[in-house]
Design a protein around this motif. Structure first.
Motif, PDB file in Angstrom:
ATOM      1  N   ASP A 248       0.954  -1.158   0.013  1.00 33.70           N
ATOM      2  CA  ASP A 248       0.059   0.040  -0.087  1.00 33.70           C
ATOM      3  C   ASP A 248       0.918   1.153   0.017  1.00 33.70           C
ATOM      4  O   ASP A 248       1.232   1.762   1.082  1.00 33.70           O
TER       5      ASP A 248
ATOM      6  N   LYS B 198       0.287   4.299  -0.659  1.00 34.57           N
ATOM      7  CA  LYS B 198       0.003   5.489  -0.213  1.00 34.57           C
ATOM      8  C   LYS B 198       0.078   5.512   1.303  1.00 34.57           C
ATOM      9  O   LYS B 198       0.459   6.473   2.092  1.00 34.57           O
ATOM     10  N   ALA B 199      -0.362   4.602   1.887  1.00 32.18           N
ATOM     11  CA  ALA B 199      -0.259   4.582   3.443  1.00 32.18           C
ATOM     12  C   ALA B 199       1.221   4.545   3.784  1.00 32.18           C
ATOM     13  O   ALA B 199       1.333   5.142   4.762  1.00 32.18           O
TER      14      ALA B 199
ATOM     15  N   MET C  78       3.573   5.809   2.531  1.00 27.81           N
ATOM     16  CA  MET C  78       4.239   7.510   2.155  1.00 27.81           C
ATOM     17  C   MET C  78       3.777   8.430   3.263  1.00 27.81           C
ATOM     18  O   MET C  78       4.504   9.121   3.792  1.00 27.81           O
ATOM     19  N   ALA C  79       2.566   8.127   3.996  1.00 30.59           N
ATOM     20  CA  ALA C  79       1.923   8.844   4.960  1.00 30.59           C
ATOM     21  C   ALA C  79       2.915   8.842   6.254  1.00 30.59           C
ATOM     22  O   ALA C  79       2.945  10.066   6.686  1.00 30.59           O
ATOM     23  N   THR C  80       3.485   7.637   6.239  1.00 29.59           N
ATOM     24  CA  THR C  80       4.311   7.689   7.665  1.00 29.59           C
ATOM     25  C   THR C  80       5.654   7.731   7.463  1.00 29.59           C
ATOM     26  O   THR C  80       6.588   7.234   8.357  1.00 29.59           O
TER      27      THR C  80
ATOM     28  N   THR D 109      10.621  11.598   2.032  1.00 24.28           N
ATOM     29  CA  THR D 109       9.927  11.498   0.894  1.00 24.28           C
ATOM     30  C   THR D 109      10.406  12.434  -0.412  1.00 24.28           C
ATOM     31  O   THR D 109      10.665  13.684   0.158  1.00 24.28           O
TER      32      THR D 109
ATOM     33  N   GLU E 190       9.998  13.795  -4.269  1.00 20.51           N
ATOM     34  CA  GLU E 190       9.025  13.590  -5.432  1.00 20.51           C
ATOM     35  C   GLU E 190       9.275  14.539  -6.461  1.00 20.51           C
ATOM     36  O   GLU E 190      10.050  15.730  -6.459  1.00 20.51           O
TER      37      GLU E 190
ATOM     38  N   THR F 245       7.103   9.787  -6.827  1.00 26.14           N
ATOM     39  CA  THR F 245       7.192   9.859  -5.377  1.00 26.14           C
ATOM     40  C   THR F 245       8.020   8.808  -4.846  1.00 26.14           C
ATOM     41  O   THR F 245       7.569   7.328  -5.019  1.00 26.14           O
TER      42      THR F 245
ATOM     43  N   ALA G 297       9.489   7.103  -1.109  1.00 27.60           N
ATOM     44  CA  ALA G 297       9.836   7.379   0.225  1.00 27.60           C
ATOM     45  C   ALA G 297      10.624   6.229   0.857  1.00 27.60           C
ATOM     46  O   ALA G 297      10.758   5.345   0.316  1.00 27.60           O
TER      47      ALA G 297
ATOM     48  N   ASP H 195       5.619   5.363  -5.851  1.00 24.89           N
ATOM     49  CA  ASP H 195       4.347   5.839  -6.361  1.00 24.89           C
ATOM     50  C   ASP H 195       4.940   6.437  -7.974  1.00 24.89           C
ATOM     51  O   ASP H 195       5.437   7.573  -7.881  1.00 24.89           O
TER      52      ASP H 195
ATOM     53  N   ASN I 232       6.015  -1.474  -0.818  1.00 28.61           N
ATOM     54  CA  ASN I 232       4.959  -0.725  -1.439  1.00 28.61           C
ATOM     55  C   ASN I 232       5.306  -0.143  -2.802  1.00 28.61           C
ATOM     56  O   ASN I 232       6.048   0.756  -2.764  1.00 28.61           O
TER      57      ASN I 232
END
Lengths: 329, 781, 168
Positions: free
Chosen positions: B159, B161-162, B164-166, B170, B172, B285, B287, B298, B349
């Motif tokens: 996942d 997206k998930a 990336m969030a944490t 990062t 891009e 992107t 991470a 991503d 991911n």
């Protein structure tokens, strides 16, 4: 293109007579870009071609401090000339920086001076708007892909660049063209030969139809003069200039004398810069002086999206060649 | 009989190109060199609008010109059938069938005349009146229709997206690449000749059997009634993978005038007539953890394509359209950019998506490393950014995330020596001398930059047939209807055949370039050496077996009763592996049996793993961890393509913006290298193509008309000799067990990574991160 | 003043005398015929290649009176009375010229389409004395584009011939 008549002239007077009397006649010298424009691009459509390559306009002779170069001398021949090699490095560098060896073996000095622009809008007859090709039709390059185009002497009417490298040092050196018309000769300083496009980009020079460029006089530089030609381009070789500068100067006691400056790749005509020369004349040798000269030279520009970077690049080109010439020895 | 035993006869680093002699003599005949008795010449007229339709065509003046034989337009061309469905190489829309125009440069007429000059002059006299529509010309045009997941191979795992969030770090960026034009030096040419209802064409192509299929379909012929000849092709780079309208028009013209016709594209026509590398835009992107472990990637890539067979229209495609166009009637080449992303690094991911935007531009064509080159530019540039962000050496960052197994499926690679690519390359290049500080390295006025990039290239193999004959005089003839576009196919196949048959190279002749020969796939996808080489190998093994069968109960033969495992082939002789004195020559065997020659046909086919990898990757993509378990249970191996590392030293003059490439080290895991001299040439050629992509090449279109504005070789810049520095090419790794000859393709990989390594070098030298190719002076001022 | 040879067809064509690889040819040619087209289509000398037909690639390089030129941007009529050497004239007896041999040995070619032009240009370059360094070779071979990118091997081939010449 449509078929044409081919005639080989073997004396100047009859060549001039043949072309002058026939509005659809063109001279043919080395070929190269003229053949391209005729046979491949379909822009030039002469009905008669008068081949002048066998005319006796080939020698390079020195008369005192002036070099007389026959219009049919090739670029390679002039570059190899001993006087040019020893006393006119800016001319030699401009010659060898242009085209390829094959083309330099074919292209004549006269043809180089009178070459047509490389603007792809001019060279593609399917483009309808080109004031140089069809006066009054507009300029497609202005809103098109204009990277190799002019920023000086340009306007809404035309931004086609004069692509010659050789002309840049020649206008800086006050070269003079000998012109043969029907029964009359005249001498035209090169700087006066070319006409700014204004609202008539189809008129590129002051020659009358049929007038033949026979000789170029190139004044030699006084002993002690430094000179050079700097050409900036994407590729390392075999490409027209994005910007270029030809410079000659002497340094007397830390002060610049006899400066000569001209630009290529940026002008609708070979671009002499008296403004830069005025700044340099009598000034001391330093980068501030050079920058001031560059700022003085590159003004009143007409830029479009693709050419905007040339304003700064042209200035830096001049600064760099001045640095190189003044640092050496 | 094993390979190793036969190696010395035919292999080695120094085998010269067998077609070198005719080429340096000017005696190799390309399609444009073909002259047939009574041959006429054709010239084309192209549309000067990008969208709309023809209102009126005035051909009278052209038709009246001296020497003109016919003028063909949509009004008199007659009906041409559409080519056969082909997913990878969609046939062109049948030319001159109606008045619609969907790109600038589309053919609107063909003129046939006695001479080339007459045809060209007449073509200029055709007057066309158009009803012009507003064309859609750029990616960001609001009217441009965009398809998501157009090739149905979007990939994901975990996942992204998930994660990336944490993530701790990062980076891009948006990356763009320009359209490029292949510009093989040989203008594509077709010479067409009809004999009744059979058609022979000499054609510039990398894919003769495809051209045959398209011509047969166009004219309603059986494929056997069409013969395509292409023994020499003046370069391809992908432009010759599809078939093109001019080839159909040459055949049509020849039929109309009932004479052979030569149609040779002009250089400007080469910019619209044989495809181009599309422009791309990528959002990426990445991470990572602070210590350089990748946690998410991503990647979304968008490429442009022509309108295909659709009418030029601004209306958005229907929902059904993508699937329909892909599976039922594909009309453009698939151009996935992010397909390699999921296979490159060990990262839990990943989301990789492609989009396609249809424009009023000429059809695209795969160009050397299509999609791979662009995708790699983004990934390897952004990893470089990440390395600075982390303060980590770019090689260490890549090693830290080394994909020990194929990361999407979790299956083992058939072979992988990417680690050696990095270490050997760093050593050869002197990477240790790099001061990582931006702008720290200088040479006079020049800023010096060191940049590197890694490459993971996919494997490709198609089915292939070959035929091998041994003659009583002890020579062999081996053939297959492939092409050699300069890659060395003639030479390498000669060597591979010589190796198996135990003949000196000069006793083997390899023939190609004729669809009367056994069917071969395209010279493309870096897959021909694998496919054809395996076919040649298998066929020659079968030929040896056939010879042994001949003597199996021959009382006079010292080889009586031998199986292939018992013998080696050496110097034209089959002999016992354990007793060289017991054997005999092909000549002796054939002679005794009263045969002048012995021929066998053979083939090769990709392993099931070939398609399995894609299926497995998609299964993981759809079913996640469960899918990974399923795929893992297959115990399959992933056939590995090539791997590589690029090291580049750039020089940048910071005041003038001038960028020069000072030297390049290119290290590649190419499996077993059959001919190092020629393989090295392939890598050098790819590298030069990479330099072009990185700093020169851009096909520019007029924003209003869609005309290619730089359609000459003076205006479209490709590298010249002075632009190319020393290129140090090194091969690492060993034979890959995925195919019987152990090879990996070298045709494309050399190009991949060059642009990123140059861009990374530019950043190291100047601190400027250029995310848009080509990196020209104006971008560095 | 005189007309070029005998004019035919209302002056649209000319008779041209060419000496090509040592043999004389009298051709009646449409005035639009370039030297390249005359060689390829009228003399069946297809070794000289048409790459761009606009003087930008060098594939059509031949020697006229010993100097290298691009034959696509010259009218055949201009060459009346001149001596032309093409790739076919480099090794009339089938024995490769040292430059041709070096191109094969160093693999200075791939698809081979630019090769005749490269070879002719290299022969001229050596005669011009411009093979003194790799840098010089690269600069003065830049009029010959090789899309396959064989440049480093082309330089190696020329370097080797230059070294042999120097040793003699």
């Amino acid at each position: 293109m449509r078929p044409f008549e081919y005639i080989r002239a073997d004396d100047v007077a009859s060549a001039v007579g043949l072309v002058s009397s026939d509005p659809k006649a063109h001279y043919l010298a080395g070929g190269t870009t003229q053949i391209d424009l005729m046979l491949k691009d379909g822009v030039l459509e002469p009905e008669r071609l008068v081949d002048i390559t066998r005319l006796p306009l080939r020698g390079i002779r020195r008369h005192g401090d002036v070099l007389h170069v026959g219009a049919l001398v090739t670029m390679e021949e002039l570059a190899a000339d001993v006087t040019v090699t020893e006393q006119l490095p800016l001319v030699r560098e401009a010659l060898l920086g242009g085209a390829s060896t094959q083309l330099r073996n074919m292209a004549t000095i006269g043809g180089n001076l009178l070459q047509r622009t490389r603007c792809r809008y001019f060279r593609d007859p399917t483009v309808l708007s080109c004031n140089k090709r069809s006066p009054g039709s507009g300029c497609a390059a202005i809103s098109g892909a204009a990277r190799m185009h002019a920023i000086l002497g340009a306007s809404m009417h035309c931004i086609a660049v004069h692509a010659s490298d050789l002309c840049v040092p020649l206008v800086a050196l006050d070269a003079v063209a000998h012109i043969q018309g029907v029964g009359a000769q005249r001498r035209i300083p090169l700087a006066d030969l070319y006409v700014l496009p204004g609202d008539r980009p189809d008129v590129e020079n002051v020659l009358q139809h049929g007038e033949l460029l026979t000789t170029i006089e190139i004044p030699l530089l006084p002993a002690g003069t430094r000179s050079g030609y700097l050409k900036i381009r994407d590729r390392s070789s075999y490409e027209f200039a994005l910007t270029s500068a030809a410079v000659a100067l002497a340094i007397d006691d830390g002060v610049i004398t006899h400066p000569r400056v001209a630009f290529g790749g940026v002008g609708t005509i070979p671009w002499r810069s008296p403004e830069a020369e005025a700044v340099l004349r009598g000034a001391s040798v330093n980068t501030q002086t050079f920058r001031a000269a560059a700022d003085a030279a590159i003004h009143d520009t007409f830029t479009v999206t693709g050419t905007a970077f040339k304003v700064e690049l042209a200035k830096r080109t001049l600064v760099r060649i001045l640095q190189t010439l003044t640092e050496a020895g | 009989m094993t390979m190793a035993e036969a190696v010395p006869a035919a292999l080695g680093p120094g085998v010269d190109r067998v077609d070198g002699r005719p080429k340096v003599l000017g005696a190799a005949h390309y399609p444009s060199d073909v002259t047939l008795p009574g041959m006429a010449h054709a010239a084309l007229v192209r549309s000067t609008i990008a969208a709309g339709s023809i209102v009126r065509l005035d051909t009278a003046r052209a038709a009246d010109m001296l020497g003109v034989l016919t003028v063909i337009t949509h009004e008199n061309a007659g009906r041409l059938q559409k080519g056969k469905r082909n997913l990878f190489f969609p046939p062109p829309a049948a030319p001159l069938q109606d008045a619609r125009i969907s790109y600038h440069g589309q053919y609107v007429a063909v003129i046939v005349a006695e001479t080339r000059q007459q045809a060209a002059a007449a073509a200029r006299l055709i007057e066309v009146t158009y009803d012009r529509d507003e064309p859609v010309l750029t990616l960001d045009d609001a009217a441009a229709s965009s398809q998501s997941n157009p090739y149905f191979i979007d990939m994901k795992r975990g996942d992204a997206k998930a994660a990336m969030a944490t993530a701790e770090v990062t980076v891009e960026g948006t990356f763009t690449t320009s359209p490029e034009t292949h510009n093989p030096l040989g203008p594509f040419t077709t010479v067409a000749q009809w004999h009744g209802d059979t058609l022979t064409v000499y054609d510039s192509t990398q894919n003769p059997f495809h051209v045959r299929a398209v011509l047969a379909a166009s004219f309603g012929l059986a494929e056997d009634d069409v013969r395509v000849l292409s023994p020499y092709v003046g370069g391809g780079f992908g432009a010759g993978l599809r078939s093109w309208p001019h080839t159909i028009l040459a055949a049509l013209a020849a039929r109309v005038v009932a004479r052979p016709v030569q149609l040779s594209l002009t250089r400007p026509e080469m910019f619209t007539g044989v495809g181009h590398r599309p422009s791309t835009m990528q959002r990426l992107t990445i991470a990572a953890t602070r210590d350089g472990k990748l946690v998410a990637i991503d990647h979304e890539g968008t490429s442009t394509a022509s309108m295909g067979h659709e009418a030029p229209t601004r209306k958005p495609p229907t929902r059904k359209a993508p699937l329909q166009s892909l599976l039922k009637a594909p009309d453009e080449q698939p151009y996935p950019i992010t397909a390699g992303t999921a296979a490159a690094y060990a990262c839990p991911n990943v989301a990789a998506r492609d989009k396609r935007v249809r424009l009023n531009i000429a059809p695209i064509a795969h160009m050397r490393a299509p999609g791979e080159a662009e995708g790699n530019f983004a990934i390897e540039s952004l990893l470089d950014e990440l390395s600075y962000e982390l303060g980590m050496d770019p090689i260490d960052l890549r090693l830290r995330n080394y994909a020990e197994v194929q990361p999407q499926t979790g299956l083992p690679w058939s072979s992988k020596a990417l680690r050696e690519c990095y270490t050997v390359g760093a050593e050869r290049f002197g990477w240790a001398q790099r001061d990582p500080t931006v702008g720290a390295m200088r040479d006079g006025r020049w800023l010096v930059g060191y940049g590197m990039a890694g490459v993971t290239f996919n494997h490709y193999q198609a089915k292939c047939h070959a035929r091998a004959t041994v003659h009583r005089d002890g020579t062999a003839h081996v053939c297959s209807g492939a092409t050699d576009i300069g890659t060395g196919t003639y030479t390498v196949m000669t060597q591979l055949a010589a190796e198996v048959l135990g003949l000196p190279v000069d006793r083997v002749e390899f023939e190609l370039g004729d669809t009367r020969l056994p069917q071969a796939p395209q010279a493309g996808g870096s897959g021909l050496t694998t496919a054809l080489g395996s076919a040649v190998h298998n066929t020659c093994v079968a030929l040896v077996q056939r010879v042994l069968t001949l003597v199996s109960d021959d009382a006079d033969s010292p080889l009586r009763g031998c199986t292939i495992e018992d013998v080696v082939a050496h110097q034209g002789r089959l002999q016992h592996a354990d007793d060289e004195s017991r054997g005999e020559t092909y000549s002796e065997i054939l002679g005794r049996h009263g045969l002048s020659e012995l021929t066998v046909d053979g083939d090769s086919a990709p392993s099931r793993a070939e398609a399995g990898v894609i299926v497995g990757s998609l299964v993981v993509s759809r079913l996640g961890r469960f899918g990974r378990k399923l795929v893992g249970a297959s115990h399959a191996t992933v056939p590995a393509g090539g791997f590589g590392a690029r090291f580049v030293e750039v020089r940048v003059d910071p005041e003038l913006g001038v960028l020069r490439i000072a030297r390049i080290v290119s290290v590649n895991d190419a499996g077993r290298v059959v001919n190092e001299k020629l393989a090295r040439s392939q890598i050098i050629g790819g590298t030069v193509g990479g330099i072009g992509m990185a700093i020169f090449e851009e096909t520019v279109r007029d924003p209003d008309s869609g005309r290619v504005a730089n359609a000459t070789l003076s205006d479209y810049l490709i590298p010249v000799n002075a632009d190319v520095p020393d290129i140090d090419v090194v091969f690492v790794g060993g034979p890959d067990p995925a195919n019987p000859i152990g090879v990996k393709g070298v045709g494309e990989i050399g190009l991949v990574g060059v642009a990123a390594a140059i861009a990374n070098g530019v950043y190291h030298a100047t601190g400027r991160r250029i995310r848009s190719l080509p990196i020209t002076i104006d971008k560095l001022l | 003043m005189r007309d070029s040879g005998k004019r035919a067809e209302g002056g649209r064509s000319s008779t041209v005398s060419l000496t090509v690889n040592g043999s004389g040819h009298d051709l009646t040619l449409d005035n639009r015929t370039t030297l390249l087209d005359a060689l390829r289509e009228h003399l069946a000398l297809t070794g000289s290649k048409k790459g761009c037909d606009q003087g930008a690639c060098g594939a059509c390089t031949v020697l006229v009176d010993g100097r290298r030129v691009v034959s696509c941007l010259m009218l055949a009529a201009q060459c009346d009375g001149r001596e032309v050497t093409t790739i076919e004239g480099l090794s009339p007896d089938g024995v490769l010229h040292p430059v041709q041999e070096a191109f094969v040995r160093h693999d200075g070619l791939q698809c081979g389409y630019c090769t005749p032009g490269q070879v002719m240009s290299a022969v001229a370059l050596l005669a011009e004395g411009r093979a003194g360094s790799d840098q010089e070779i690269r600069e003065f071979m830049s009029g010959n584009v090789c899309r396959c990118g064989a440049y480093p091997n082309i330089v190696a081939a020329i370097r080797e011939v230059a070294a042999c010449d120097a040793a003699v």
